[in-house]
Design a protein around this motif. Structure first.
Motif, PDB file in Angstrom:
ATOM      1  N   UNK A   1       0.897  -1.248   0.098  1.00  0.00           N
ATOM      2  CA  UNK A   1      -0.036   0.005   0.151  1.00  0.00           C
ATOM      3  C   UNK A   1       0.906   1.163   0.053  1.00  0.00           C
ATOM      4  N   UNK A   2       0.630   2.065  -0.879  1.00  0.00           N
ATOM      5  CA  UNK A   2       1.049   3.642  -0.702  1.00  0.00           C
ATOM      6  C   UNK A   2       0.255   4.514  -0.288  1.00  0.00           C
ATOM      7  N   UNK A   3       0.418   5.324   0.546  1.00  0.00           N
ATOM      8  CA  UNK A   3      -0.369   6.417   0.722  1.00  0.00           C
ATOM      9  C   UNK A   3      -0.098   7.845  -0.053  1.00  0.00           C
ATOM     10  N   UNK A   4      -1.022   8.133  -0.968  1.00  0.00           N
ATOM     11  CA  UNK A   4      -0.858   9.213  -1.940  1.00  0.00           C
ATOM     12  C   UNK A   4      -1.364  10.562  -1.535  1.00  0.00           C
ATOM     13  N   UNK A   5      -2.317  10.638  -0.332  1.00  0.00           N
ATOM     14  CA  UNK A   5      -2.603  11.895  -0.019  1.00  0.00           C
ATOM     15  C   UNK A   5      -2.865  11.747   1.610  1.00  0.00           C
ATOM     16  N   UNK A   6      -2.969  12.781   2.269  1.00  0.00           N
ATOM     17  CA  UNK A   6      -3.176  13.053   3.570  1.00  0.00           C
ATOM     18  C   UNK A   6      -3.658  14.129   3.958  1.00  0.00           C
ATOM     19  N   UNK A   7      -4.821  14.337   4.929  1.00  0.00           N
ATOM     20  CA  UNK A   7      -5.147  15.688   5.313  1.00  0.00           C
ATOM     21  C   UNK A   7      -5.684  15.566   6.805  1.00  0.00           C
ATOM     22  N   UNK A   8      -5.212  16.652   7.552  1.00  0.00           N
ATOM     23  CA  UNK A   8      -5.853  16.623   8.911  1.00  0.00           C
ATOM     24  C   UNK A   8      -7.258  17.212   8.773  1.00  0.00           C
ATOM     25  N   UNK A   9      -8.123  16.460   9.495  1.00  0.00           N
ATOM     26  CA  UNK A   9      -9.568  16.963   9.755  1.00  0.00           C
ATOM     27  C   UNK A   9     -10.025  16.364  11.097  1.00  0.00           C
ATOM     28  N   UNK A  10     -10.692  17.297  11.802  1.00  0.00           N
ATOM     29  CA  UNK A  10     -11.364  17.173  12.834  1.00  0.00           C
ATOM     30  C   UNK A  10     -10.423  16.292  13.932  1.00  0.00           C
ATOM     31  N   UNK A  11      -9.180  16.594  13.903  1.00  0.00           N
ATOM     32  CA  UNK A  11      -8.382  15.903  14.914  1.00  0.00           C
ATOM     33  C   UNK A  11      -7.810  14.663  14.351  1.00  0.00           C
ATOM     34  N   UNK A  12      -8.446  13.963  13.382  1.00  0.00           N
ATOM     35  CA  UNK A  12      -8.264  12.772  12.553  1.00  0.00           C
ATOM     36  C   UNK A  12      -7.291  13.064  11.424  1.00  0.00           C
ATOM     37  N   UNK A  13      -7.131  11.975  10.763  1.00  0.00           N
ATOM     38  CA  UNK A  13      -6.435  11.961   9.390  1.00  0.00           C
ATOM     39  C   UNK A  13      -7.172  11.227   8.306  1.00  0.00           C
ATOM     40  N   UNK A  14      -7.275  12.071   7.278  1.00  0.00           N
ATOM     41  CA  UNK A  14      -8.062  11.477   5.972  1.00  0.00           C
ATOM     42  C   UNK A  14      -6.948  11.101   5.200  1.00  0.00           C
ATOM     43  N   UNK A  15      -6.780   9.992   4.799  1.00  0.00           N
ATOM     44  CA  UNK A  15      -5.870   9.281   3.876  1.00  0.00           C
ATOM     45  C   UNK A  15      -6.419   8.840   2.635  1.00  0.00           C
ATOM     46  N   UNK A  16      -5.666   8.829   1.531  1.00  0.00           N
ATOM     47  CA  UNK A  16      -6.054   8.137   0.194  1.00  0.00           C
ATOM     48  C   UNK A  16      -4.689   7.340   0.107  1.00  0.00           C
ATOM     49  N   UNK A  17      -5.197   6.056  -0.558  1.00  0.00           N
ATOM     50  CA  UNK A  17      -3.903   5.120  -0.611  1.00  0.00           C
ATOM     51  C   UNK A  17      -4.245   4.378  -2.117  1.00  0.00           C
ATOM     52  N   UNK A  18      -3.196   3.857  -2.324  1.00  0.00           N
ATOM     53  CA  UNK A  18      -3.304   2.767  -3.632  1.00  0.00           C
ATOM     54  C   UNK A  18      -2.427   1.479  -3.368  1.00  0.00           C
ATOM     55  N   UNK A  19      -2.902   0.453  -4.179  1.00  0.00           N
ATOM     56  CA  UNK A  19      -2.365  -0.845  -3.960  1.00  0.00           C
ATOM     57  C   UNK A  19      -2.629  -1.706  -4.998  1.00  0.00           C
ATOM     58  N   UNK A  20      -1.810  -2.726  -5.405  1.00  0.00           N
ATOM     59  CA  UNK A  20      -2.046  -3.772  -6.358  1.00  0.00           C
ATOM     60  C   UNK A  20      -3.022  -4.734  -5.885  1.00  0.00           C
ATOM     61  N   UNK A  21      -4.174  -4.937  -6.509  1.00  0.00           N
ATOM     62  CA  UNK A  21      -5.320  -5.732  -6.235  1.00  0.00           C
ATOM     63  C   UNK A  21      -4.980  -7.169  -7.082  1.00  0.00           C
ATOM     64  N   UNK A  22      -4.877  -8.155  -6.065  1.00  0.00           N
ATOM     65  CA  UNK A  22      -5.175  -9.616  -6.802  1.00  0.00           C
ATOM     66  C   UNK A  22      -6.248  -9.916  -7.338  1.00  0.00           C
ATOM     67  N   UNK A  23      -7.335  -9.451  -6.423  1.00  0.00           N
ATOM     68  CA  UNK A  23      -8.687  -9.861  -6.714  1.00  0.00           C
ATOM     69  C   UNK A  23      -9.201  -9.225  -7.990  1.00  0.00           C
ATOM     70  N   UNK A  24      -8.762  -7.995  -8.356  1.00  0.00           N
ATOM     71  CA  UNK A  24      -9.283  -7.082  -9.516  1.00  0.00           C
ATOM     72  C   UNK A  24      -8.506  -7.034 -10.346  1.00  0.00           C
ATOM     73  N   UNK A  25      -7.184  -7.675 -10.396  1.00  0.00           N
ATOM     74  CA  UNK A  25      -6.196  -7.613 -11.313  1.00  0.00           C
ATOM     75  C   UNK A  25      -5.935  -6.275 -12.216  1.00  0.00           C
TER      76      UNK A  25
END
Length: 280
Positions: free
Chosen positions: A1-25
């Motif tokens: 998994x690679x984190x491709x975006x991160x934002x601080x929001x309401x004290x938490x962290x909004x993350x966006x990620x990408x990864x190679x999926x074996x299920x979806x090829x």
């Protein structure tokens, strides 16, 4: 998994990620919101499934859910709505209701869709294993929700996996895809002409077939132009009544199919899931 975006929001962290999926090829992207409580201990998780044409970003950017999730200490995991990439087939006519952005949360069995369009297994199996290994999530405290096509997906996931989810909710879900144009088109391509195989992805059929009960909350706007031709909420009301399945199904006056509708009630839905998860 690679984190491709991160934002601080309401004290938490909004993350966006990408990864190679074996299920979806293919390579998949998704999002996770981690509330501030996740810095101290693993937190319960709400899976959110989005609707036609959406990606993982629609909900995270438009629903305003992070505020409520932070208050209740819930993580939110948002997958994409279909496989993506140059090798992934799309509707040959470029229609928005099938193909890319319209995976319908099924495991396709027909060519050329079956190699990539396996969103049911992706959401039910691969994605939870991935996020549980990467983030401080309580692996035994899950809930699920969604909108439109994603509402259909959330209901089917919950009804077919008894005991996995503490509760299920949906905004304007497609409750009987075997009986509406969107579902008939998608299922005909993904699953083939044998309509008996479609029943496994129809919420009304699953409830009538004796699916185990769990807390269920449905909100549907009565000004939604898709209500009569596509969503068919009365069929779910009747199926629940016939099966003795307790569900709260609310028709909200004046609301349409948009994220304005979702934003208006998402706080109530997150509170509903938080209460169910506390009871686990």
């Amino acid at each position: 998994m690679n984190i491709i975006a991160e934002h601080r929001v309401f004290g938490g962290r909004q993350l966006r990620f990408e990864h190679p999926s074996e299920t979806l090829a293919c390579t998949m992207q998704g999002a996770v919101f981690l509330p501030p409580q996740a810095e101290q201990h693993p937190v319960p998780v709400l899976y959110w499934l989005s609707g036609l044409t959406c990606t993982d970003e629609n909900f995270t950017q438009k629903a305003g859910a992070q505020r409520y999730a932070a208050e209740h200490g819930l993580a939110i995991v948002c997958p994409d709505t279909s496989p993506r990439g140059e090798s992934v087939p799309d509707d040959p006519e470029g229609a928005w209701d099938f193909g890319l952005g319209a995976g319908f949360y099924v495991n396709a069995t027909q060519a050329p869709w079956q190699q990539h369009y396996r969103m049911y297994d992706y959401v039910a199996l691969e994605l939870p294993e991935l996020v549980n290994s990467q983030f401080p999530l309580a692996s035994d405290r899950w809930s699920i929700s969604g909108h439109s096509m994603g509402g259909h997906g959330a209901l089917v996931m919950a009804l077919r996996n008894p005991g996995r989810f503490a509760a299920v909710s949906a905004f304007a879900p497609i409750v009987a895809p075997t009986q509406c144009p969107w579902g008939e088109k998608a299922f005909g391509h993904y699953l083939g002409t044998d309509r008996s195989t479609w029943q496994a992805y129809d919420s009304c059929a699953l409830i009538r077939g004796g699916a185990p009960q769990l807390p269920m909350l449905i909100d549907q706007g009565d000004a939604d132009s898709f209500l009569t031709p596509q969503l068919k909420t009365p069929l779910l009301q009747q199926a629940c009544a016939d099966a003795g399945f307790p569900a709260t199904i609310r028709l909200q006056p004046g609301y349409d199919h948009s994220y304005y509708f979702i934003a208006s009630f998402i706080g109530e839905h997150i509170a509903f899931h938080a209460a169910a998860l506390k009871a686990v």
